[in-house]
Design a protein around this motif. Structure first.
Motif, PDB file in Angstrom:
ATOM      1  N   UNK A  26       0.835  -1.207   0.000  1.00 49.55           N
ATOM      2  CA  UNK A  26       0.000   0.000   0.000  1.00 49.55           C
ATOM      3  C   UNK A  26       0.867   1.253   0.000  1.00 49.55           C
ATOM      4  N   UNK A  27       0.315   2.342  -0.512  1.00 47.55           N
ATOM      5  CA  UNK A  27       0.979   3.635  -0.384  1.00 47.55           C
ATOM      6  C   UNK A  27       0.911   4.079   1.068  1.00 47.55           C
ATOM      7  N   UNK A  28       1.704   5.106   1.383  1.00 45.77           N
ATOM      8  CA  UNK A  28       1.811   5.531   2.777  1.00 45.77           C
ATOM      9  C   UNK A  28       0.473   5.942   3.363  1.00 45.77           C
ATOM     10  N   UNK A  29      -0.385   6.535   2.555  1.00 43.53           N
ATOM     11  CA  UNK A  29      -1.646   7.064   3.077  1.00 43.53           C
ATOM     12  C   UNK A  29      -2.832   6.207   2.682  1.00 43.53           C
ATOM     13  N   UNK A  30      -2.556   4.994   2.212  1.00 43.37           N
ATOM     14  CA  UNK A  30      -3.652   4.172   1.730  1.00 43.37           C
ATOM     15  C   UNK A  30      -4.453   3.622   2.906  1.00 43.37           C
ATOM     16  N   UNK A  31      -5.775   3.668   2.786  1.00 41.80           N
ATOM     17  CA  UNK A  31      -6.665   3.189   3.827  1.00 41.80           C
ATOM     18  C   UNK A  31      -7.255   1.846   3.381  1.00 41.80           C
ATOM     19  N   UNK A  32      -6.933   0.762   4.124  1.00 43.96           N
ATOM     20  CA  UNK A  32      -7.401  -0.578   3.743  1.00 43.96           C
ATOM     21  C   UNK A  32      -8.916  -0.624   3.593  1.00 43.96           C
ATOM     22  N   UNK A  33      -9.589   0.193   4.381  1.00 43.06           N
ATOM     23  CA  UNK A  33     -11.044   0.157   4.375  1.00 43.06           C
ATOM     24  C   UNK A  33     -11.633   0.554   3.032  1.00 43.06           C
ATOM     25  N   UNK A  34     -10.834   1.191   2.175  1.00 38.27           N
ATOM     26  CA  UNK A  34     -11.395   1.640   0.904  1.00 38.27           C
ATOM     27  C   UNK A  34     -11.370   0.545  -0.155  1.00 38.27           C
ATOM     28  N   UNK A  35     -10.813  -0.636   0.178  1.00 40.20           N
ATOM     29  CA  UNK A  35     -10.810  -1.727  -0.796  1.00 40.20           C
ATOM     30  C   UNK A  35     -12.238  -2.159  -1.072  1.00 40.20           C
ATOM     31  N   UNK A  36     -12.582  -2.224  -2.330  1.00 40.03           N
ATOM     32  CA  UNK A  36     -13.922  -2.648  -2.722  1.00 40.03           C
ATOM     33  C   UNK A  36     -13.932  -4.181  -2.798  1.00 40.03           C
ATOM     34  N   UNK A  37     -14.659  -4.853  -1.912  1.00 41.25           N
ATOM     35  CA  UNK A  37     -14.532  -6.317  -1.838  1.00 41.25           C
ATOM     36  C   UNK A  37     -15.266  -7.051  -2.957  1.00 41.25           C
ATOM     37  N   UNK A  38     -14.803  -6.851  -4.183  1.00 44.93           N
ATOM     38  CA  UNK A  38     -15.402  -7.625  -5.270  1.00 44.93           C
ATOM     39  C   UNK A  38     -14.724  -8.981  -5.348  1.00 44.93           C
ATOM     40  N   UNK A  39     -15.398  -9.907  -6.015  1.00 40.40           N
ATOM     41  CA  UNK A  39     -14.849 -11.253  -6.142  1.00 40.40           C
ATOM     42  C   UNK A  39     -14.327 -11.443  -7.557  1.00 40.40           C
ATOM     43  N   UNK A  40     -13.111 -11.969  -7.657  1.00 40.92           N
ATOM     44  CA  UNK A  40     -12.509 -12.226  -8.967  1.00 40.92           C
ATOM     45  C   UNK A  40     -12.288 -13.718  -9.083  1.00 40.92           C
ATOM     46  N   UNK A  41     -12.967 -14.340 -10.030  1.00 42.05           N
ATOM     47  CA  UNK A  41     -12.816 -15.777 -10.228  1.00 42.05           C
ATOM     48  C   UNK A  41     -12.121 -16.076 -11.538  1.00 42.05           C
ATOM     49  N   UNK A  42     -11.190 -17.028 -11.515  1.00 36.41           N
ATOM     50  CA  UNK A  42     -10.516 -17.427 -12.750  1.00 36.41           C
ATOM     51  C   UNK A  42     -11.229 -18.661 -13.294  1.00 36.41           C
ATOM     52  N   UNK A  43     -11.921 -18.489 -14.407  1.00 32.26           N
ATOM     53  CA  UNK A  43     -12.648 -19.617 -14.994  1.00 32.26           C
ATOM     54  C   UNK A  43     -11.723 -20.487 -15.818  1.00 32.26           C
ATOM     55  N   UNK A  44     -10.838 -19.820 -16.557  1.00 35.81           N
ATOM     56  CA  UNK A  44     -10.011 -20.589 -17.475  1.00 35.81           C
ATOM     57  C   UNK A  44      -8.803 -19.741 -17.867  1.00 35.81           C
TER      58      UNK A  44
END
Lengths: 346, 585
Positions: B258-276
């Motif tokens: 993370x950058x120095x001022x990055x706030x973990x709470x701002x992560x958008x919890x989307x799901x990324x699935x690898x199909x193939x």
């Protein structure tokens, strides 16, 4: 025979013709030395210096009072014709020079054919590995040289020995040491930026090469002029038939700033491509580092020309260091440094 | 950094608008000749004086130039020594290879050159110098933009491209015509008439200085936006095996910067699935057999409360989703391995990502079975997608695709060293507290498995199976889908990279403007001269008529301007021609 073999054949033919051209250019230089020996060498270089002072008086630097440099240079009113090229010794028609240029054009055509055939054989742009970079890069150098001959007011044919010599050596090294057969593009290179970024970079190198040659001759010339000003005996030299150091410097500058702008674009296009390919636009990869170093050195060169005490020979040295860094970036960094730009194909 | 091409102006006065003599600065004062015997006394400098002196020095052109050259030199070591930012493994290796030198270099921050104190000092000084130069110059330029072109110099013959013409008519009419022409060519024009002399002073190319200032300001803009982007962005890496997915939260990343001022709470919890993950290898060109020509990761992106959306990630074609950029930067095989205890109960089953070791994807992986057996079990495994035997008897892979997949396992039992809470790499096995059971000097052959096969573990510990991951309906003997692949995704967020691009383009535009637009002044002076007089003596105009009007033209360039003499000559020609067409008074 495959297209690639035809391409190699054309390239070898081009090299043979360039070799002949090189000999003809060298003969011309020898003739120039002879011409310089016949003409009286006394006191010719003192005149430009006096003109310089006169011009500096009227120059813009004086207007501003900044006094950083006598910057307001411009060619004197009469310099608009190729006849007055600032040479102190008149130098008439030279058959060997005409032959040399004609041979260069023939060599260039073969070189172009070789490059185009390679591109057709590979079904992509012919600049995706070191062999192809060298082939296209030298083609650009010759093209810039011929283009300058065609469009510039100055007669720069005296640079032929250098240009053709450099191209010959590069092509020799490339075809002996860098040759690789046609292979498909790795996924990282499959991008439109390959066409733009790499081509603009090779074009920049073409201009830098010419600027380098001019700066080199400028240094020789200013050494000669200094020798004459201090009333030492001027040696017989082909330099007497060339433009004076001032004019060489201005020419080098104009060529180098074009190279610099192209290089700036290369750097930016590279960053955009790196963002798409590697996920960051700048990561201090070795090649990025050297691209940056070259950019800064040439930025320094441009500033040096506006800094008192740095005009003339010092700035010429910066241009020479800049081009040395370009060559270093192309050879040593490609072959021996670890980095993401691992596309030499070797 | 001052205007590279202009020379003047870095610490100097603005372009003199109404200078009495163009060859002198507006603030020029002739020094009285030094009196003999008078010693020069330097004024004493107080603290403020010293500060001002230091500032003058810092913002001088020469210092800027030296800092530029220093910057170029300082950037070199970073290409000679591996950098933690771009090549952390290289740094580790460097410490192993040069145990004496590496710590010394590390003291000088040689492995973090571009964030080092000394490199930062150079570029910060350079940018301070640049700002210290750009601000006063902007002020001067704004003044120059409002100023009138300077008074026509008395003696034009000293200037560039000086030329004379003769014509008929009045001086005022000639000046009017010149004024019109120059205005048309984009000059700012000012009339200076006095007695029987009418003159036009014209200036153009203010854009040259504008471009120069834009270029330098844009460089500052790039620096600031890069810094802000680095502070508020993040970059994370995550390996995803086909059929699996991960959620964009801090905990699910394999590594996260993370950058120095990055706030973990701002992560958008989307799901990324690898199909193939489809990989295409070159099969026709004999010079490039097995070279990968395409990687395509088919993924599914699903917002926390949204529908799953299909997407595609390719090399050179990242997927931009939910404010992040998803890059495909690596791939490899993840053999599915199942370990059973002596009773046949499954104690471990997973698709384990193996690290590729060469172009033909000989891959190295580690399996750790901490629970379920009497002792902890570790396995160092090699996977060969197309196995072959070298003359030395060692195995190798001869092709990166799955033609003859083989997995070999060396089994260790003992303490995995993962119970005391110290984080360990999943790709490395610490065998210090373990006993080797197969391979090496044990006298027991390594376990060797093809997809679908299983083998007993030594000492009756249980069994291990190399699970065939082929989907149902795969014909017998087709191993092409028997092993899952994994994709290594880089996920980035850089809030300012668009701005960096904007500033970069501004810099490029400014640079071109400042180098190619000529800044020049041109003067046209018309003098009523009833008795022809002039350098050429005869006073006869080109068309053969006796001229009563003496026209003088000259220019002055700021910076390199190879076209000035031609431009002046061209103006003179056009002007004289236009005057020839004027009706006689």
């Amino acid at each position: 025979m495959t297209l690639d073999q035809y391409s190699v054949l054309a390239l070898y033919s081009a090299m043979a013709v360039y070799a002949l051209a090189f000999i003809a250019y060298a003969l011309d230089l020898a003739r120039r030395s002879a011409a310089a020996g016949i003409a009286s060498p006394d006191g010719d270089a003192a005149v430009p210096a006096a003109q310089r002072r006169e011009r500096a008086l009227a120059g813009w630097a004086g207007v501003d009072g900044a006094g950083e440099a006598g910057a307001g240079q411009a060619p004197s009113a009469g310099s608009g014709t190729p006849v007055d090229s600032g040479a102190s010794v008149a130098y008439g028609r030279s058959p060997s020079l005409r032959v040399a240029v004609a041979l260069t054009v023939v060599g260039w055509a073969l070189h172009l054919a070789a490059t185009v055939l390679r591109g057709i054989a590979a079904e992509r742009v012919p600049w995706a590995n070191m062999y192809e970079f060298a082939m296209t890069g030298t083609l650009v150098i010759v093209t810039v040289y011929l283009g300058v001959l065609l469009f510039s007011k100055f007669d720069l044919r005296f640079l032929g020995t250098f240009v053709v010599g450099l191209v010959l050596v590069s092509l020799g090294v490339a075809s002996v040491n860098f040759y690789v057969s046609v292979v498909p593009l790795p996924p990282a290179l499959q991008s439109a930026w390959l066409i733009i970024h790499v081509f603009v970079a090779t074009a920049a190198v073409g201009f830098f090469a010419l600027g380098f040659a001019l700066s080199l001759v400028q240094l020789l010339q200013s050494r000669r002029e200094a020798a004459i000003e201090t009333a030492k005996a001027a040696k017989r030299s082909f330099l007497a038939t060339l433009p004076n150091a001032d004019q060489l410097e201005r020419l080098a500058y104009r060529v180098n700033i074009i190279g610099f702008i192209l290089w700036t674009f290369t750097l930016m296009a590279g960053a955009i491509w790196a963002e798409a390919a590697w996920g960051r636009y700048w990561g201090w990869d070795t090649k990025e580092v050297w691209t940056f170093i070259i950019w800064v050195v040439y930025a320094g060169y441009i500033h040096a020309r506006a800094t008192r005490g740095w005009r003339g020979s010092r700035s010429a040295w910066l241009a020479i260091i800049g081009f040395s860094a370009v060559l270093f970036n192309f050879t040593v960094v490609n072959l021996f440094f670890k980095g993401l730009h691992a596309y030499s194909g070797l | 950094m001052s205007s590279p091409s202009d020379g003047g102006g870095r610490t100097g006065a603005p372009a003199a608008a109404d200078a009495p003599d163009v060859a002198r600065p507006r603030d020029h004062v002739d020094q009285p000749a030094p009196r003999p015997g008078a010693s020069v006394t330097q004024p004493r400098l107080g603290p403020i004086g010293w500060l001002r002196f230091a500032w003058r020095q810092l913002t001088s052109m020469r210092t800027a130039l030296l800092l530029l050259l220093l910057l170029a030199i300082a950037a070199v070591p970073g290409s000679l020594v591996p950098q933690r930012s771009s090549d952390p493994n290289g740094v580790t290796q460097y410490f192993v290879d040069n145990p004496d030198l590496a710590p010394v270099l590390d003291t000088f921050q040689m492995f973090d050159v571009y964030s080092s104190v000394w490199f930062s000092a150079i570029y910060l000084l350079l940018f301070t110098s640049l700002i210290g130069c750009v601000i006063p110059r902007t002020k001067h330029h704004l003044e120059a933009l409002r100023a009138r072109p300077p008074k026509t110099p008395a003696r034009l013959s000293r200037l560039i491209g000086f030329t004379e013409r003769r014509a008929t008519g009045t001086a005022a009419a000639a000046a009017d015509e010149a004024e019109r022409m120059l205005r048309q060519s984009g000059y700012r024009v000012e009339r200076y008439d006095a007695g029987d002399v009418a003159s036009v002073s014209a200036e153009r190319g203010y854009l040259r200085e504008t471009g120069n200032l834009v270029f330098h300001s844009a460089l500052v803009g790039i620096l600031v936006t890069v810094a802000v982007g680095g502070g508020y962005g993040f970059a994370g890496q995550r390996v995803v095996v086909e059929g699996q997915s991960f959620v964009n939260t801090l905990a699910s990343y394999d590594s996260f910067n993370p950058g120095r001022f990055f706030d973990d709470g701002t992560l958008d919890p989307y799901r990324l699935g690898l199909d193939d993950l489809a990989v295409v290898y070159e099969t026709e060109n004999v010079d490039a057999l097995g070279q990968p020509v395409d990687f395509t990761a088919s993924v599914t992106v699903q917002a926390r409360e949204g529908e799953p959306e299909p997407g595609e990630v390719k090399v050179n074609a990242p997927l931009r989703a939910h404010g992040t950029d998803i890059f495909l930067l690596g791939n490899g095989y993840a053999p599915t391995i199942t370990v059973r205890d002596a009773d046949g109960e499954v104690v471990f089953t997973d698709a384990v990502p193996f690290l590729p070791q060469d172009a033909n994807l000989t891959s190295l992986g580690v399996v750790k079975v901490p629970d379920g057996l009497d002792e902890q079990l570790g396995m160092i495994a090699f996977f060969y997608p197309t196995q072959d035997v070298l003359t030395t008897g060692a195995f190798t892979s001869t092709y990166p695709d799955l033609f003859y997949p083989v997995l070999t396992l060396n089994v260790y039992s003992g303490d995995l060293g993962i119970d005391d809470g110290v984080p360990t790499s999943v790709y490395a096995l610490d065998t210090d507290d373990m006993t080797q059971l197969t391979g090496g000097d044990t006298g027991v052959d390594s376990i060797e498995l093809a997809p679908g096969e299983s083998a007993d573990l030594p000492n009756g510990l249980g069994s291990v199976e190399f699970v065939d991951a082929s989907p149902g309906g795969t014909p017998e003997g087709d191993t092409s889908q028997s092993v899952l692949r994994f994709a290594s995704f880089d996920i980035h967020h850089d809030p300012t990279q668009g701005w960096v691009l904007v500033f970069a383009l501004l810099a490029l535009g400014g640079l071109m403007t400042s180098l190619f637009i000529p800044r020049r002044r041109v003067w046209v002076k018309a003098t009523d001269a009833p008795e022809p007089r002039g350098a050429d003596g005869d006073g006869v105009a080109a068309d053969g008529r006796a001229g009563t009007l003496r026209l003088e033209y000259a220019g002055l360039a700021r910076g390199d301007d190879p076209g000035l003499a031609d431009a002046v000559a061209d103006l003179a020609d056009r002007h004289a021609r236009a005057l020839g067409a004027l009706p006689r008074p």
